[in-house]
Design an enzyme around this catalytic site. Structure first.
Site, PDB file in Angstrom:
ATOM      1  N   CYS A 255      -0.297  98.029  30.370  1.00  0.00           N
ATOM      2  CA  CYS A 255      -1.165  99.217  30.375  1.00  0.00           C
ATOM      3  C   CYS A 255      -1.844  99.401  31.723  1.00  0.00           C
ATOM      4  O   CYS A 255      -2.492  98.492  32.236  1.00  0.00           O
ATOM      5  CB  CYS A 255      -2.213  99.099  29.275  1.00  0.00           C
TER       6      CYS A 255
ATOM      7  N   ARG B 123      -6.469 100.164  31.793  1.00  0.00           N
ATOM      8  CA  ARG B 123      -7.368  99.213  31.138  1.00  0.00           C
ATOM      9  C   ARG B 123      -8.774  99.189  31.708  1.00  0.00           C
ATOM     10  O   ARG B 123      -9.643  98.514  31.154  1.00  0.00           O
ATOM     11  CB  ARG B 123      -6.770  97.804  31.222  1.00  0.00           C
TER      12      ARG B 123
ATOM     13  N   TRP C 237      -5.627 108.460  26.699  1.00  0.00           N
ATOM     14  CA  TRP C 237      -5.186 109.807  27.039  1.00  0.00           C
ATOM     15  C   TRP C 237      -3.998 109.706  27.964  1.00  0.00           C
ATOM     16  O   TRP C 237      -3.655 108.640  28.462  1.00  0.00           O
ATOM     17  CB  TRP C 237      -6.317 110.628  27.640  1.00  0.00           C
TER      18      TRP C 237
ATOM     19  N   GLU D 191       3.844 110.494  32.179  1.00  0.00           N
ATOM     20  CA  GLU D 191       4.401 110.134  30.874  1.00  0.00           C
ATOM     21  C   GLU D 191       5.054 111.328  30.214  1.00  0.00           C
ATOM     22  O   GLU D 191       6.081 111.220  29.552  1.00  0.00           O
ATOM     23  CB  GLU D 191       3.295 109.590  29.970  1.00  0.00           C
TER      24      GLU D 191
END
Length: 1231
Positions: free
Chosen positions: A205, A208, A377, A382
């Site tokens: 991720c 973070r 979000w 992406e």
């Protein structure tokens, strides 16, 4: 905006290679995994899926300080050291190749679980294999103890409380629970710490840095799929937050022995369906083909489109899965368009705003939570790079390149790269335009580097998977590309697990054939039942201002979930059609003395006539011996006996008969045999009307489901979404302003007549006279208007004239200057709306004319048709909050939108106009189409006519108080219409109409006495009375009736402040008395120097004997005009006179006044009292006086009557002539 985007879904592929770092460059798989803590979740059909736990800037109440796990001590409680602790990776010195700095990772020594890599091979670019999936079996008791001890140690270490008494006691409790039952439960604080730390530990991720701000919803108590679904709807609604996305996680029950897992079958809570075609192609999202087929097997049927939101599939414990459709309004979707390429919008792309990973298992303290969906979000790539441009996803790269005119025949043209960039630009632009949170990959990269620094300082390292963290485009241009990272697994964590449908143990053997045939589940069955039953629901409304219609259309959105529903105006429905319905819902307003809107009167009369007919029939049956012995059976025999109904009334408690018309319709429908499903709702304009409506509407929907037995599994979540929107609700790209060729605008009066359903006539200003003294700080004007002998302007004494005002040119120009996308102010334009049109060839969207506003220039629209002075509604502020560029403005607008009390205080103390809102929130960039479509229409103001048509056949006169006041925050305001009338030049033409007030007419029997009570501009209609009496007397005919002969006495009780300043019509009254038109008139002075304050009710008390005689002995008529407080005080005074001079009890006196109303001898023309404002030039006024406030300039212009401004009519057709209504109705509305 904080960079948040969780692990950027697999973005490796197109990144430049670096020397000796081979393992980092293979194309990884990812999926638009929006949020994930470890974006892991991307394993559908082995199709690359990007995912990111984009984490919003959610301000969490619970904060966890940076976690510092102390050194492990043998035998201590700080943390457990697993037997066979995996060997740490020898590469712990990490270099940043941009600045040359190095760090040493020591945190990896605390991992309890080995990674899949070995000395001989690297598995870093592998998306998913079986070893990465969490096992289905429970941990052994020993492993549970080990993991529990480690976690409890971390928890207390985070609070710097290792080895304290609390730590020891808690560990003893956990150890005992495990020894006794084989498991234990986390406290809420431990759970919160665990889910946040798991995100902090997620190596894939990128977002973070926001780990400590994760919102936790504890749903470990749920037991059914319905409860799970409700919890998920709450999660989605919270996270969506009108586009200001907030990170959240919902944790369902943990895995336990002897019970199947709680599972969310979806990979993400919101996903688009993928439909496999016969030729092998896919319509929709190819990543979701398998799950789409699972949903279809369970009974779901999609529309076959490119962006159909999949249902939620849930299993709870030992049960089989249930399927739930997400309410449309719960899913925020963003239409994708490009800032520079208009054709881009034609691609029809859109994407959901909340990326919520739902298929991962939360592993914490040895406990396993198979259902723990979470979201952050989106990072733009992406969606733009992975979801839209991956070859195995929507694959739009070539389409875009062709539209851009790029050379797609040569790789060296870099057409893919150039198209990819433009798609990502479009995504970022569209989300920002829609007010939906998103972060670009450069900002996300910078924030992750900062996170690495924070973690190095606080924990000595940070697990990170370079293959996942580096974005899928422009890799080497981001900071993370040049940073070495190391991957290891820490606990707590989020883990991959097998797809739920592949491991589910079916309890119903028939369902084991789910892949062979579709099985409808409970929700689907309940929806089908409602449709199959052909339950017809009609929502009828009556309105003057349009609010009841808006509420009715919102109600329709909710009821369409279960019933065949439509909305009809009362004037457009007949009784035959009404009797064919199964469910009738009424939404109506009330005005003045409990009267209904004009477009509801015919409906009420029809029902009343029908009730009278039914009563006559029953009476005949009784005479012939056919009556039912049971009153209930008599009622059930009504024409509406098989119909259910409900009523919601709108009104204002500033008026005496609150929501009376709604209650009257309720009684009519009930008397005709209708079955009421719930009590009549009431919405007060002065206090939380929207909230009252939504509460009633939700209760009405649930009551309807129960009444028609379709309530078993009907989705009743997120009803607020339906009730807050309507067919005319603005969204980006739904409306547009279209320029028209030069031409003439439509005739103003004709257009106003069409908009307001009235006959509007141009009238010329003949004269304007200042009625008050020049020394008075206030102004009252007499306006004479020429009607040009128009038959539409014929009126009777007591009627009202409607005047259509104009907004201030200065205000209009100031508003136009704030519109960044407006066409030239004088350009002829029209508004268009995007609608779906169905033809024989199929359905297609096209732009259609929006007929709520005529074709005109923007300047004309804001000057003549749109209301820019009424404070914006919460619904409009909700839309505006998405357009605020500054956080401070957005936060304030969000507060006004969500907190009704704060909103009402702001509205009532500031009375903000549209311009005031734009100035108060300077970061707003408001599209022109938003204002043109969402602002209310500029309403006419009604004034009691101050002339007799017989005396002035070509004129209409109005007595107008020029409204001026100062709000509590010190802003000066002027009444829109009264100020405009006060500035008009003589000879100017203004639009006008007549509204009849048959309930405020002089008695037909002219021998009866007339007593008039009217302080201030309440005198307005009485001028028409005495002028009419003067004309009648001049005709020479003396009226007679039975034993009475001659003109009935006409007396006036008038109130003002000072005889030298505001005794309007003083000389005219004296003349009328001299001519014996008036028997007498009495003036109550409330501010006369050297005299005690006196109000009209005091004057009535002084002449109590005459008043009693008029009311009781000679059958006179009483007329009252003024504000509601004065009218109530006058009524109380009259009741007191009846008690004193008629020896009546208080109850008898009240009943006598009711009797006067029923006999049409007690007439009121009432407007609401102003509130929360300070008068200009008179802020020290005694506010303790309760008398008729002849001096009050009401702030609410829409409420004023008589000489005050009023936006709606109040008096309606003669109730005396409406059979069966009188006593029951009047008693009801007076209570």
């Amino acid at each position: 905006m904080d960079p948040v985007g969780k692990s950027n879904s697999c973005r490796r592929g197109r990144n430049k290679r670096k020397p000796n770092r081979n393992r980092r460059f293979r194309q990884g798989k990812g999926d638009s995994n929006p949020d994930c803590v470890s974006d892991s979740v991307r394993n559908e059909n082995k199709i690359p899926q990007n995912g990111t736990l984009k984490v919003p800037l959610e301000k969490q109440v619970v904060r966890v300080s940076g976690l510092k796990v102390g050194n492990r001590k043998k035998g201590g409680l700080s943390g457990a050291v697993a037997t066979g602790t995996p060997r740490s990776c020898p590469v712990t010195s990490l270099r940043n190749w941009l600045d040359g700095s190095t760090t040493t990772d020591t945190l990896h020594k605390k991992q309890l679980q080995p990674v899949d890599c070995s000395k001989m091979r690297c598995m870093g670019s592998v998306m998913m294999n079986d070893s990465m999936k969490h096992p289905l079996t429970l941990r052994s008791r020993q492993n549970l103890l080990t993991d529990a001890k480690d976690f409890i140690g971390q928890y207390y270490a985070s609070m710097k409380s290792s080895d304290t008494e609390d730590h020891k006691i808690r560990w003893a409790e956990v150890e005992d629970a495990i020894s006794t039952s084989g498991t234990y439960d986390l406290t809420l604080e431990e759970l919160t710490f665990g889910v946040k730390t798991a995100w902090r530990n997620a190596p894939r991720c990128i977002g973070r840095i926001q780990w400590s701000k994760l919102k936790v919803f504890d749903a470990r108590h749920v037991a059914t799929t319905q409860e799970m679904f409700e919890a998920l709807c709450t999660h989605i609604e919270y996270s969506t937050n009108n586009g200001n996305i907030r990170s959240a996680i919902t944790v369902f029950p943990q895995r336990t022995s002897g019970r199947e897992d709680f599972r969310v079958w979806n990979i993400q809570l919101i996903r688009y369906a993928g439909y496999r075609q016969s030729d092998g192609s896919v319509v929709g999202d190819p990543a979701n083909v398998e799950f789409t087929e699972v949903c279809e097997a369970l009974g779901w049927s999609g529309r076959g489109g490119m962006f159909d939101v999949l249902p939620i599939v849930l299993s709870a414990g030992d049960g089989d899965p249930d399927l739930f459709d997400l309410p449309e309004d719960l899913v925020l979707e963003v239409e994708i368009k490009h800032p520079n390429y208009p054709w881009f919008e034609g691609l029809g792309l859109k994407w959901f705003a909340v990326p919520a990973v739902s298929a991962m298992l939360f592993d914490c303290g040895g406990l396993e939570f198979p259902a723990a969906p979470f979201n952050g979000w989106y990072m733009g790539t992406e969606i733009g790079a992975r979801d839209f441009c991956d070859a195995a996803r929507y694959n739009v790269v070539e389409k875009v390149a062709v539209m851009m005119g790029l050379n797609t025949g040569a790789n060296s043209s870099l057409w893919r790269d150039r198209a990819l960039v433009e798609v990502n630009i479009a995504v970022l632009h569209s989300f920002q335009l829609a007010g939906a949170t998103i972060v670009d990959h450069h900002t996300a990269s910078e924030s992750f580097i900062q996170h690495l620094h924070n973690e190095q300082r606080q924990r000595g390292g940070c697990p990170a998977d370079w293959v996942w963290v580096v974005p899928p485009m422009s890799g080497s241009q981001t900071d993370v590309f040049h940073q070495e990272m190391t991957v290891y697994k820490l606990k707590p964590s989020y883990e991959y697990q097998d797809d739920a449908w592949k491991v589910h143990v079916w309890k119903n053997k028939d369902l084991e054939e789910m892949y062979l045939r579709a099985t409808r589940k409970r929700l689907t069955q309940s929806q089908a039942k409602a449709v199959a039953s052909h339950i017809n629901c009609v929502i009828v409304f009556a309105t003057e201002t349009g609010r009841s219609e808006r509420f009715a259309r919102r109600l329709c959105q909710t009821f369409k979930r279960a019933f065949t529903t439509r909305v009809v105006c009362m004037e457009d429905i007949d009784l035959t059609e009404l009797q064919r319905q199964d469910l009738i819902l009424v939404v109506t307003s009330t005005f003045g003395n409990g009267d209904g809107p004009e477009n509801g009167e015919a409906f009420a009369k029809s029902l009343e006539k029908l009730r009278h007919s039914e009563a006559v029939k029953k009476s005949k049956n009784t005479v012939t011996g056919n009556s039912s012995t049971n009153s209930t059976s008599r009622k059930s025999a009504g024409l509406l006996k098989n119909i259910r109904y409900g009523v919601f009334g709108l009104g204002s408690r500033a008026y005496p008969h609150f929501c009376a018309f709604g209650h009257f319709l309720d009684s009519l429908l009930g008397d005709l045999g209708g079955q009421k499903i719930l009590e009549t709702g009431e919405g007060d304009e002065l206090s939380r009307q929207e909230h009252s409506f939504k509460t009633w509407a939700k209760q009405a929907f649930k009551a309807s489901l129960e009444a028609f037995h379709v309530d078993s599994d009907m989705d009743v979540t997120n009803l607020d979404g339906d009730l807050s929107s309507s067919d005319g609700m603005w969204t980006p790209n739904r409306f547009r302003i279209a320029k028209l060729p030069d031409g003439k605008e439509g005739d103003l009066c004709t257009v106003l007549g069409r908009l307001h359903h009235k006959t509007v006539v141009p009238c010329r200003v003949l004269e304007r006279t200042q009625l008050q003294s020049t020394t008075s700080p206030r102004q009252t004007i007499l306006v004479r208007l020429g009607t040009n002998s128009s038959t539409a302007m014929k009126y009777s004494p007591g009627d009202h004239v409607a005047i259509f005002p104009s907004n201030s040119p200065e205000m209009v120009e100031a508003i136009l200057s704030r519109l960044h996308d407006a066409p030239p102010a004088g350009q002829l334009m029209r508004t268009e709306i995007m609608k779906e049109e169905t033809t024989a060839q199929g359905s297609a969207e096209k732009w259609m004319v929006w007929d709520k506003l005529p074709s005109c220039s923007l300047r004309t629209a804001f000057t003549r048709y749109l209301d820019v002075t009424t404070p914006p509604t919460q619904d409009l502020l909700k839309v505006l909050s998405t357009l605020a560029g500054g956080n401070q403005d957005k936060d304030r607008l969000d507060l006004l939108t969500t907190d009704t009390r704060v909103y009402e205080e702001w509205r009532d103390t500031s009375t903000p106009t549209l311009l005031g809102v734009l100035e108060e929130f300077p970061s707003l960039r408001v599209p022109t189409s938003l204002l043109v479509t969402q602002l209310p229409l500029l309403k006419q103001r009604y004034y009691s006519i101050s002339s007799s048509h017989d005396a002035y056949p070509n004129e209409v006169h109005a007595t107008v108080a020029v409204l001026k006041y100062t709000t509590q925050d010190g802003v000066n305001h002027e009444g829109l219409c009264s100020g405009w009338l006060n500035r008009l030049q003589i000879g100017e033409v203004i639009p006008c109409a007549i509204r009849a007030a048959p309930n405020f007419r002089l008695p037909e029997d002219k021998t009866l006495p007339v007593m008039m009570v009217g302080p201030g501009t309440g005198i307005a209609p009485f001028r028409s009375f005495w002028q009419q009496r003067q004309v009648d007397m001049a005709r020479g005919h003396t009226p007679t009736n039975s034993n009475r002969r001659g003109w009935g006495d006409m007396q006036l009780y008038f109130g003002c402040r000072s005889s030298s300043q505001d005794h309007v019509y003083d000389s005219e009254l004296a003349a009328m008395k001299n001519q014996r038109v008036l028997k007498d008139y009495y003036v109550a002075l409330s501010r006369e120097p050297g005299r005690p304050k006196m109000y009209v009710q005091d004057m009535l008390q002084q002449h109590a004997k005459d008043v009693f005689n008029t009311m009781v002995k000679v059958g006179g008529h009483i007329y009252i005009c003024g504000d509601v407080e004065m009218a109530d005080n006058v009524k109380q005074t009259l009741e007191r006179i009846l008690r004193e001079h008629g020896k009546m009890t208080p109850e008898a006196a009240r009943d006598y006044v009711h009797k006067l109303r029923n006999e049409n001898r007690y007439h009121e023309d009432i407007f609401g009292a102003g509130q929360k404002k300070t008068e200009v030039n008179d802020s020290t006024r005694d506010k303790g006086k309760h008398a008729g406030k002849e001096e009050t300039a009401t702030r609410k212009q829409s409420k004023s009557l008589g000489g005050h401004e009023k936006a709606v009519p109040f008096l309606r057709p003669d109730r005396k002539k409406m059979h069966g209504r009188s006593r029951m109705f009047r008693n009801r509305i007076s209570s």
